[in-house]
Scaffold this motif. Structure first.
Motif, PDB file in Angstrom:
ATOM      1  N   TYR A  68       0.817  -1.218   0.000  1.00  0.00           N
ATOM      2  CA  TYR A  68       0.000   0.000   0.000  1.00  0.00           C
ATOM      3  C   TYR A  68       0.850   1.267   0.000  1.00  0.00           C
ATOM      4  O   TYR A  68       0.399   2.307  -0.465  1.00  0.00           O
ATOM      5  N   SER A  69       2.076   1.184   0.457  1.00  0.00           N
ATOM      6  CA  SER A  69       2.942   2.366   0.448  1.00  0.00           C
ATOM      7  C   SER A  69       3.177   2.873  -0.983  1.00  0.00           C
ATOM      8  O   SER A  69       3.389   4.074  -1.194  1.00  0.00           O
ATOM      9  N   VAL A  70       3.130   1.977  -1.952  1.00  0.00           N
ATOM     10  CA  VAL A  70       3.279   2.379  -3.357  1.00  0.00           C
ATOM     11  C   VAL A  70       2.093   3.262  -3.754  1.00  0.00           C
ATOM     12  O   VAL A  70       2.269   4.318  -4.374  1.00  0.00           O
ATOM     13  N   ILE A  71       0.901   2.848  -3.360  1.00  0.00           N
ATOM     14  CA  ILE A  71      -0.309   3.624  -3.673  1.00  0.00           C
ATOM     15  C   ILE A  71      -0.254   4.982  -2.965  1.00  0.00           C
ATOM     16  O   ILE A  71      -0.576   6.012  -3.561  1.00  0.00           O
ATOM     17  N   GLU A  72       0.181   4.975  -1.710  1.00  0.00           N
ATOM     18  CA  GLU A  72       0.291   6.238  -0.964  1.00  0.00           C
ATOM     19  C   GLU A  72       1.280   7.182  -1.640  1.00  0.00           C
ATOM     20  O   GLU A  72       1.026   8.385  -1.745  1.00  0.00           O
ATOM     21  N   LYS A  73       2.388   6.638  -2.096  1.00  0.00           N
ATOM     22  CA  LYS A  73       3.387   7.445  -2.809  1.00  0.00           C
ATOM     23  C   LYS A  73       2.766   8.049  -4.070  1.00  0.00           C
ATOM     24  O   LYS A  73       2.952   9.239  -4.362  1.00  0.00           O
ATOM     25  N   TYR A  74       2.008   7.246  -4.799  1.00  0.00           N
ATOM     26  CA  TYR A  74       1.357   7.730  -6.019  1.00  0.00           C
ATOM     27  C   TYR A  74       0.339   8.825  -5.714  1.00  0.00           C
ATOM     28  O   TYR A  74       0.199   9.774  -6.478  1.00  0.00           O
ATOM     29  N   MET A  75      -0.350   8.713  -4.588  1.00  0.00           N
ATOM     30  CA  MET A  75      -1.321   9.752  -4.218  1.00  0.00           C
ATOM     31  C   MET A  75      -0.616  11.067  -3.903  1.00  0.00           C
ATOM     32  O   MET A  75      -1.172  12.138  -4.144  1.00  0.00           O
ATOM     33  N   GLU A  76       0.586  10.993  -3.398  1.00  0.00           N
ATOM     34  CA  GLU A  76       1.368  12.209  -3.151  1.00  0.00           C
ATOM     35  C   GLU A  76       1.854  12.813  -4.470  1.00  0.00           C
ATOM     36  O   GLU A  76       1.857  14.026  -4.637  1.00  0.00           O
ATOM     37  N   GLU A  77       2.245  11.971  -5.393  1.00  0.00           N
ATOM     38  CA  GLU A  77       2.737  12.442  -6.691  1.00  0.00           C
ATOM     39  C   GLU A  77       1.619  13.019  -7.562  1.00  0.00           C
ATOM     40  O   GLU A  77       1.845  13.974  -8.300  1.00  0.00           O
ATOM     41  N   GLU A  78       0.453  12.411  -7.481  1.00  0.00           N
ATOM     42  CA  GLU A  78      -0.674  12.810  -8.331  1.00  0.00           C
ATOM     43  C   GLU A  78      -1.885  13.133  -7.451  1.00  0.00           C
ATOM     44  O   GLU A  78      -2.614  12.238  -7.031  1.00  0.00           O
ATOM     45  N   PRO A  79      -2.094  14.406  -7.140  1.00  0.00           N
ATOM     46  CA  PRO A  79      -3.177  14.803  -6.233  1.00  0.00           C
ATOM     47  C   PRO A  79      -4.571  14.327  -6.660  1.00  0.00           C
ATOM     48  O   PRO A  79      -5.422  14.085  -5.813  1.00  0.00           O
ATOM     49  N   LYS A  80      -4.814  14.154  -7.962  1.00  0.00           N
ATOM     50  CA  LYS A  80      -6.133  13.683  -8.414  1.00  0.00           C
ATOM     51  C   LYS A  80      -6.451  12.287  -7.883  1.00  0.00           C
ATOM     52  O   LYS A  80      -7.616  11.914  -7.758  1.00  0.00           O
ATOM     53  N   LEU A  81      -5.433  11.516  -7.584  1.00  0.00           N
ATOM     54  CA  LEU A  81      -5.662  10.169  -7.055  1.00  0.00           C
ATOM     55  C   LEU A  81      -6.302  10.208  -5.670  1.00  0.00           C
ATOM     56  O   LEU A  81      -6.982   9.259  -5.282  1.00  0.00           O
ATOM     57  N   LYS A  82      -6.110  11.298  -4.934  1.00  0.00           N
ATOM     58  CA  LYS A  82      -6.679  11.397  -3.591  1.00  0.00           C
ATOM     59  C   LYS A  82      -8.210  11.347  -3.619  1.00  0.00           C
ATOM     60  O   LYS A  82      -8.822  10.919  -2.651  1.00  0.00           O
ATOM     61  N   GLU A  83      -8.811  11.732  -4.743  1.00  0.00           N
ATOM     62  CA  GLU A  83     -10.267  11.653  -4.881  1.00  0.00           C
ATOM     63  C   GLU A  83     -10.729  10.200  -4.782  1.00  0.00           C
ATOM     64  O   GLU A  83     -11.886   9.943  -4.444  1.00  0.00           O
ATOM     65  N   TYR A  84      -9.852   9.265  -5.074  1.00  0.00           N
ATOM     66  CA  TYR A  84     -10.195   7.842  -5.125  1.00  0.00           C
ATOM     67  C   TYR A  84      -9.622   7.079  -3.927  1.00  0.00           C
ATOM     68  O   TYR A  84      -9.601   5.859  -3.948  1.00  0.00           O
ATOM     69  N   LYS A  85      -9.193   7.785  -2.909  1.00  0.00           N
ATOM     70  CA  LYS A  85      -8.510   7.151  -1.797  1.00  0.00           C
ATOM     71  C   LYS A  85      -9.338   6.033  -1.164  1.00  0.00           C
ATOM     72  O   LYS A  85      -8.818   4.979  -0.852  1.00  0.00           O
TER      73      LYS A  85
END
Length: 137
Positions: A119-136
């Motif tokens: 899951y740390s990979v997904i968390e890293k991606y959410m930091e890199e791409e703010p739009k991903l946070k909408e799908y957290k």
């Protein structure tokens, strides 16, 4: 015993107005053909966890595709419910059911891919791409 009426014999006041979904069956059939092609694109996302950009592309694709599929499903299902003896509506419902099943099969590799990824990979991606946070969630 009441005999089931065909839909065309029922007053319009007692029918669902499904034109907010599709104006007519031709629009439905056009989107059905489009959906048959769109679901095949899911196999292009075997690398969806290779980057934050790629993950976002997959999520947006999946969201768009599922909206199309369920729009088709509801139109077919509600038409079928309104006149279960109409073979045209039986066929509509079967066709979209087949496409939904095929999409499930084609995308069956997705969940195991996520489950095998830390899951740390997904968390890293959410930091890199703010739009991903909408799908957290």
């Amino acid at each position: 015993m009441n005999k089931q009426q065909i839909r065309s014999a029922v007053d319009d006041n007692y029918k669902w107005d499904l034109t907010s979904i599709y104006k007519n069956d031709e629009e439905f059939n056009n989107d059905l053909e489009k959906a048959k092609e769109e679901i095949k694109k899911v196999s292009d996302f075997k690398d969806l966890l290779s980057s934050s950009k790629r993950l976002l592309e997959y999520i947006e694709y999946d969201e768009q595709t599922e909206r199309l599929l369920y729009k088709l499903y509801y139109y077919a299902h509600l038409n079928f419910d309104s006149e279960t003896i109409n073979t045209k509506y039986q066929t509509m419902q079967k066709n979209i059911g087949d496409i939904l099943n095929e999409y499930g099969e084609l995308s069956s590799y997705i969940r195991p891919l996520f489950m095998a990824t830390d899951y740390s990979v997904i968390e890293k991606y959410m930091e890199e791409e703010p739009k991903l946070k909408e799908y957290k969630f």
